[in-house]
Design an enzyme around this catalytic site. Sequence first.
Site, PDB file in Angstrom:
ATOM      1  N   HIS A  40       3.619  -9.023  -3.719  1.00  0.00           N
ATOM      2  CA  HIS A  40       2.829 -10.186  -4.132  1.00  0.00           C
ATOM      3  C   HIS A  40       3.305 -10.762  -5.459  1.00  0.00           C
ATOM      4  O   HIS A  40       4.082 -10.134  -6.177  1.00  0.00           O
ATOM      5  CB  HIS A  40       1.346  -9.808  -4.239  1.00  0.00           C
ATOM      6  CG  HIS A  40       1.115  -8.556  -5.063  1.00  0.00           C
ATOM      7  ND1 HIS A  40       0.930  -7.312  -4.488  1.00  0.00           N
ATOM      8  CD2 HIS A  40       1.066  -8.357  -6.397  1.00  0.00           C
ATOM      9  CE1 HIS A  40       0.769  -6.407  -5.440  1.00  0.00           C
ATOM     10  NE2 HIS A  40       0.854  -7.013  -6.611  1.00  0.00           N
ATOM     11  N   ARG A  90      10.895   1.668  -8.780  1.00  0.00           N
ATOM     12  CA  ARG A  90       9.852   2.060  -7.839  1.00  0.00           C
ATOM     13  C   ARG A  90       9.372   0.820  -7.114  1.00  0.00           C
ATOM     14  O   ARG A  90       9.003  -0.179  -7.754  1.00  0.00           O
ATOM     15  CB  ARG A  90       8.671   2.717  -8.558  1.00  0.00           C
ATOM     16  CG  ARG A  90       7.600   3.183  -7.577  1.00  0.00           C
ATOM     17  CD  ARG A  90       6.421   3.786  -8.277  1.00  0.00           C
ATOM     18  NE  ARG A  90       5.649   2.774  -8.986  1.00  0.00           N
ATOM     19  CZ  ARG A  90       4.386   2.960  -9.374  1.00  0.00           C
ATOM     20  NH1 ARG A  90       3.794   4.094  -9.146  1.00  0.00           N
ATOM     21  NH2 ARG A  90       3.746   2.011 -10.015  1.00  0.00           N
ATOM     22  N   LEU A  91       9.391   0.860  -5.790  1.00  0.00           N
ATOM     23  CA  LEU A  91       8.923  -0.262  -4.998  1.00  0.00           C
ATOM     24  C   LEU A  91       7.415  -0.143  -4.843  1.00  0.00           C
ATOM     25  O   LEU A  91       6.912   0.672  -4.068  1.00  0.00           O
ATOM     26  CB  LEU A  91       9.607  -0.290  -3.638  1.00  0.00           C
ATOM     27  CG  LEU A  91      11.137  -0.303  -3.650  1.00  0.00           C
ATOM     28  CD1 LEU A  91      11.660  -0.573  -2.240  1.00  0.00           C
ATOM     29  CD2 LEU A  91      11.675  -1.342  -4.620  1.00  0.00           C
ATOM     30  N   ASP A  92       6.687  -0.956  -5.587  1.00  0.00           N
ATOM     31  CA  ASP A  92       5.231  -0.890  -5.579  1.00  0.00           C
ATOM     32  C   ASP A  92       4.677  -1.640  -4.381  1.00  0.00           C
ATOM     33  O   ASP A  92       5.077  -2.779  -4.103  1.00  0.00           O
ATOM     34  CB  ASP A  92       4.676  -1.497  -6.878  1.00  0.00           C
ATOM     35  CG  ASP A  92       3.169  -1.542  -6.900  1.00  0.00           C
ATOM     36  OD1 ASP A  92       2.559  -0.471  -7.017  1.00  0.00           O
ATOM     37  OD2 ASP A  92       2.604  -2.650  -6.772  1.00  0.00           O
ATOM     38  N   GLU A 109       6.733   4.006  -3.068  1.00  0.00           N
ATOM     39  CA  GLU A 109       5.357   4.453  -3.300  1.00  0.00           C
ATOM     40  C   GLU A 109       4.507   4.133  -2.074  1.00  0.00           C
ATOM     41  O   GLU A 109       4.247   2.971  -1.782  1.00  0.00           O
ATOM     42  CB  GLU A 109       4.763   3.744  -4.525  1.00  0.00           C
ATOM     43  CG  GLU A 109       3.359   4.196  -4.851  1.00  0.00           C
ATOM     44  CD  GLU A 109       2.457   3.079  -5.344  1.00  0.00           C
ATOM     45  OE1 GLU A 109       1.449   3.391  -5.977  1.00  0.00           O
ATOM     46  OE2 GLU A 109       2.754   1.911  -5.054  1.00  0.00           O
ATOM     47  N   ASP A 118     -10.722   1.095  -3.977  1.00  0.00           N
ATOM     48  CA  ASP A 118      -9.723   1.859  -3.239  1.00  0.00           C
ATOM     49  C   ASP A 118     -10.423   2.870  -2.348  1.00  0.00           C
ATOM     50  O   ASP A 118     -11.260   3.649  -2.810  1.00  0.00           O
ATOM     51  CB  ASP A 118      -8.784   2.580  -4.210  1.00  0.00           C
ATOM     52  CG  ASP A 118      -8.007   1.610  -5.071  1.00  0.00           C
ATOM     53  OD1 ASP A 118      -7.128   0.938  -4.525  1.00  0.00           O
ATOM     54  OD2 ASP A 118      -8.289   1.528  -6.270  1.00  0.00           O
ATOM     55  N   LEU A 119     -10.060   2.862  -1.084  1.00  0.00           N
ATOM     56  CA  LEU A 119     -10.724   3.729  -0.122  1.00  0.00           C
ATOM     57  C   LEU A 119     -10.133   5.133  -0.093  1.00  0.00           C
ATOM     58  O   LEU A 119     -10.684   6.014   0.558  1.00  0.00           O
ATOM     59  CB  LEU A 119     -10.621   3.108   1.277  1.00  0.00           C
ATOM     60  CG  LEU A 119     -11.258   1.720   1.447  1.00  0.00           C
ATOM     61  CD1 LEU A 119     -11.045   1.230   2.867  1.00  0.00           C
ATOM     62  CD2 LEU A 119     -12.739   1.765   1.118  1.00  0.00           C
TER      63      LEU A 119
END
Length: 490
Positions: A88, A191-193, A233, A344-345
């Site tokens: 995003h 790091r690919l968030d 991640e 966050d679930l």
Amino acid sequence: MKNQVQLITYVDRFGGKDLTQLRELLTGPLKGVFGGVHLLPFFYKIDGADAGFDPIDHTRVDDRLGDWSHVRQLAQEHDVMADVIVNHMSSESPQFLDYSKKGSTSEYDGLFLTMESVFPNGATEQDFLNVYRPRPGMPFTVTTLANGERRLLWTTFTSQQIDIDVHHPAGKAYLDSILQSLSDSGVTMVRLDAVGYAIKKAGKNCFMMPETFEFIGEFAARARELGLEVLVEIHSYYKRQIEIAKKVDWVYDFALPPLVLHALEFGRSGPLLNWLGQRPNNAVTVLDTHDGIGIIDIGADAADRAGNPGLVPPHELDELVERMHRNSQGQSRKATGAAASNLDLYQVNCTFFDALARNESAYLVARAIQFFVPGIPQVYYVGLLAGHNDMALLERTQVGRDINRHYYPRAEVLEAMETPVVSRLIELIRLRNAHPAFNGQFSSAAPAEHQLVMTWTAGEHFARLEVDLKAKTGVISCSDMLGERRFMLD
């Protein structure tokens, strides 16, 4: 990436307000403690809707922290990892503002995903229900653009984080410019968030699909051309994580934190030992990060609970969450789920030290287990200092994860380093960094249900961790020049 303990930290929350002060801490009081440092988002700007994970300009260092020359200077002394926020862009980014103003005449038309762009032929109720969600509610935000148009924008996380089409020419150029900026500044790992959500496809769950793996592979290949290693991640069902690890350079071992807590809380090693026998070794091991403590990573597959059980039984997982809440005196409950704004679930928001009821012996045992598990250990800055839940920050922001994102001035860092638990942890880190056994072969065993033995051997060198999970105590025995020495974890 060096086979040494790494630090993960915000630039402005650990011993100062900018990159220069962070570097002074790492080359001064913490000299030789960390082989590398993961700088959490330091891009412009760091104080948006999601603590820097919604940068306005991903290719610019926030002026309050410094500039790219300061990153380059730090990289001369430590391996540096940085985030690439793939999924995003900020609603305040120049690209989105241009699109909002010009609509279909903007060069960025098509870059930002809408319901219509993903479902051009319309969508059924089941289509929407198929979409995997990390948070409750639909993945759309009703938005009125600056030109007056009303659109349903795809927003996986917050309304300020607008999902992009990573295959759009502008999307490709944008992501490539980020990699180029990082490589030029000495960063050696990215790091690919949130990359698991990067690809959307009508009728699918839009999470870690075959097309997602294809994109990760293409993006990682480009990163490697620029000299960058890639860490992915992903929070997901543990078997899916094993499959993901086969296709990427590095993954996080997000199952480890709750399994270590489970072992210490329930006093038995079975589930943790089971995981050690099947987990991927190309992993960065953690106990805590800037996010919460993952639960989904050891639970049953949400898509098929009956056919795909978790690493621990459901009732024990529920009890583990309750014990974390009790150990933290109810503080984590105030920061988790519907009690806080980031719903966050799959996480419990709490410092790891508080999740263990501030039991110093248990905390050192947990860190020792982390450091003995194969992979590259990474320690979060709050965890390094055995930090407590920051209830004042939580009250001020009403963002659940801020409970574990304390701002430490330099004096507070130095004071914490003098405490027994932190000084012992730093001693343990130095052992993990320097002992040659950790470059050898690993084995694990459980002589009894409440015991865990982890061993590394390399020629004549050895390091052995023996833990009594019920007593929450342990000892490390290792070779040295005099034959053998012992490191008591109490």
